[in-house]
Each structure stands twice: as C-alpha cells, then as structure tokens.
Design a protein around this motif. Structure first.
Motif, PDB file in Angstrom:
ATOM      1  N   ALA A 151       2.510 -31.352  -9.643  1.00  0.00           N
ATOM      2  CA  ALA A 151       3.440 -31.441  -8.511  1.00  0.00           C
ATOM      3  C   ALA A 151       4.492 -30.637  -9.316  1.00  0.00           C
ATOM      4  CB  ALA A 151       4.393 -33.222  -8.744  1.00  0.00           C
ATOM      5  N   TYR A 152       4.485 -30.035 -10.432  1.00  0.00           N
ATOM      6  CA  TYR A 152       5.584 -29.470 -11.413  1.00  0.00           C
ATOM      7  C   TYR A 152       4.910 -28.115 -11.039  1.00  0.00           C
ATOM      8  CZ  TYR A 152       6.633 -26.884 -15.514  1.00  0.00           C
ATOM      9  OH  TYR A 152       7.809 -25.308 -16.458  1.00  0.00           O
ATOM     10  N   THR A 153       3.470 -28.014 -10.741  1.00  0.00           N
ATOM     11  CA  THR A 153       3.311 -26.231 -10.726  1.00  0.00           C
ATOM     12  C   THR A 153       3.609 -25.440  -9.411  1.00  0.00           C
ATOM     13  OG1 THR A 153       1.570 -26.391 -12.443  1.00  0.00           O
ATOM     14  CG2 THR A 153       1.426 -23.949 -11.200  1.00  0.00           C
TER      15      THR A 153
ATOM     16  N   ILE B   2      -2.634 -37.976 -14.150  1.00  0.00           N
ATOM     17  CA  ILE B   2      -2.648 -36.579 -14.477  1.00  0.00           C
ATOM     18  C   ILE B   2      -3.746 -35.612 -13.045  1.00  0.00           C
ATOM     19  CG2 ILE B   2      -4.830 -34.863 -15.446  1.00  0.00           C
ATOM     20  CD1 ILE B   2      -5.654 -37.087 -17.527  1.00  0.00           C
ATOM     21  N   GLY B   3      -3.680 -35.938 -12.236  1.00  0.00           N
ATOM     22  CA  GLY B   3      -4.070 -35.778 -10.894  1.00  0.00           C
ATOM     23  C   GLY B   3      -2.246 -35.619 -10.262  1.00  0.00           C
TER      24      GLY B   3
ATOM     25  N   MET C 175      -7.646 -28.527  -9.839  1.00  0.00           N
ATOM     26  CA  MET C 175      -6.234 -27.970 -10.204  1.00  0.00           C
ATOM     27  C   MET C 175      -6.890 -26.571 -10.993  1.00  0.00           C
ATOM     28  SD  MET C 175      -4.671 -30.294 -12.425  1.00  0.00           S
ATOM     29  CE  MET C 175      -4.486 -32.033 -12.117  1.00  0.00           C
ATOM     30  N   ALA C 176      -8.173 -26.532 -11.846  1.00  0.00           N
ATOM     31  CA  ALA C 176      -8.420 -25.734 -12.670  1.00  0.00           C
ATOM     32  C   ALA C 176      -7.931 -24.203 -12.312  1.00  0.00           C
ATOM     33  CB  ALA C 176     -10.346 -25.115 -12.463  1.00  0.00           C
ATOM     34  N   PRO C 177      -7.752 -23.372 -12.969  1.00  0.00           N
ATOM     35  CA  PRO C 177      -7.038 -22.110 -12.921  1.00  0.00           C
ATOM     36  C   PRO C 177      -8.213 -21.040 -12.748  1.00  0.00           C
ATOM     37  CG  PRO C 177      -6.501 -21.848 -15.093  1.00  0.00           C
ATOM     38  CD  PRO C 177      -7.300 -23.981 -14.772  1.00  0.00           C
TER      39      PRO C 177
ATOM     40  N   TYR D  75      -4.521 -27.412  -2.651  1.00  0.00           N
ATOM     41  CA  TYR D  75      -4.727 -28.794  -3.720  1.00  0.00           C
ATOM     42  C   TYR D  75      -4.536 -30.207  -3.617  1.00  0.00           C
ATOM     43  CZ  TYR D  75      -4.565 -31.912  -7.856  1.00  0.00           C
ATOM     44  OH  TYR D  75      -4.327 -33.021  -8.546  1.00  0.00           O
ATOM     45  N   TRP D  76      -3.314 -29.959  -2.631  1.00  0.00           N
ATOM     46  CA  TRP D  76      -2.748 -31.111  -2.010  1.00  0.00           C
ATOM     47  C   TRP D  76      -3.693 -32.208  -0.625  1.00  0.00           C
ATOM     48  CZ3 TRP D  76      -0.106 -33.397  -5.486  1.00  0.00           C
ATOM     49  CH2 TRP D  76       0.589 -33.658  -6.619  1.00  0.00           C
TER      50      TRP D  76
END
Length: 202
Positions: free
Chosen positions: A67-69, A61-62, A124-126, A88-89
């Motif tokens: 990674a995709y986004t 999940i983390g 990671m919340a938008p 985030y990273w």
C-alpha cells in the motif's frame, strides 16, 4: 543468472527502503545488515509458525508495504510502477477470494501462515519474475481475455437493472410524498371549515 543468495545480497545493499532501514540498525549496533536481515527473517518465520496473531502479522506484511509503495507509484510521474502494483493488487484480490474458501481447511496446518507470508513476499518481490507477474500473465490474463466480454455484458445488464430499479423506487417515493402532502392539505382544509363557518355566523 544470479543465485537467490546473490539477489538477496544485491537487494539488501541496493537503494531501497529495506536497505536503508537495516543500514541504520547496522550503524547503531555494529552488526552487518546481512546478519540482521537473516535473523529478522528467521525470527519472523518462527513467529508465523508458533506465535500468537500470525494471521494478523501475515496480512499486514501483504498489505502495508504494498500500500505504501502503491501510493508512491501513484504520486510518481512514471507509469511503469503503477502497472507493477496494480498487477500485485489483482493477484492479491484473487488470492484473498480463494483463501476465503480454503482457509477453513488450510489454517490447521502448522506452516500455513509461513507459506502464505512467503507467497505474498514472492508476489511483491522487486524483480521481474515475481509471483504477481507470473500468476497474472499465466493464469489471470488468459482467463480475463477469454471471458471479459461475457463479464462486461453481465455487468452492463446488472447496471441497467440497478438504474431502472433506482428510478422506479425514486418515482414511487416521490409519488408517495406528493400524495401524503395533498392528503394533509385536504384534511387541514376540512378542519378549518367549521371554525370559519362559526365565525361567519357570529
């Protein structure tokens, strides 16, 4: 300021990957996406508490969605999303280092992986006040600005020492190979001399 429930509703009915996925399930099952999302969150929470392999699920999940986004952000011309996911990273990396030392004590708690998953989802919340933005601006950035010159100096020193060591090792290897080649030629010449002398005598 809208409540958490309103934000959840707006995100679930907005233009994003999660909304599209639940929209497809809604079309196939006839169940509203709000109920589907709530049921999925509850099921995931119960699995993270009682299920086998909760650590792997939590790490996926983390990692997978960010990674995709992040790849999409790299390929897009807009640089704002690059900054968001780089932040985030950075937070994810710092959290992984801290977790490495605390995991041996914390993973015994029954809600550990549920809390970890909630923390990563918060990071990671938008929205602009997500976890990665808050933690970076309040803790990581001030620490970096205070100590980055010292860290740069240490890194440069280590880089210089590493380069000097690599040059010294390369020089020694080349000298060893040159000496070995000269020794082999010398020994080969000595072995050929008796045969040559014998041929001349005949």
């Amino acid at each position: 300021m809208p409540s958490l429930r309103e934000r959840f509703h707006n995100y679930l009915h907005g233009d994003n990957v999660v909304s599209r996925i639940f929209g497809k399930f809604e079309e196939k099952t006839g169940i509203k996406k709000t109920y589907l999302a709530t049921g999925s969150i509850c099921s995931l929470g119960l699995y993270l508490i009682f299920g086998y392999g909760a650590s792997l699920v939590c790490n996926l999940i983390g990692f997978v969605y960010p990674a995709y986004t992040s790849i999409k952000a790299i390929e897009s011309p807009d640089k704002k999303d690059d900054t968001i996911w780089l932040t985030y990273w950075v937070v994810y990396g710092v959290f992984s280092v801290v977790e490495f030392f605390s995991d041996i004590f914390l993973f015994w708690f029954p809600f550990y992986y549920l809390g970890k998953c909630a923390f990563l989802l918060w990071c990671m919340a938008p929205f602009t006040w997500n976890g990665s933005q808050i933690l970076y601006s309040r803790f990581i950035r001030p620490f970096f600005l205070k100590h980055h010159q010292t860290v740069d100096s240490v890194v440069n020193d280590l880089g210089g020492h590493a380069l000097s060591t690599a040059e010294m090792v390369t020089r020694e290897v080349l000298q060893t190979l040159t000496s070995s080649r000269s020794l082999l030629r010398h020994e080969g010449g000595q072995q050929a001399l008796p045969g040559t002398t014998h041929a001349k005598e005949q």
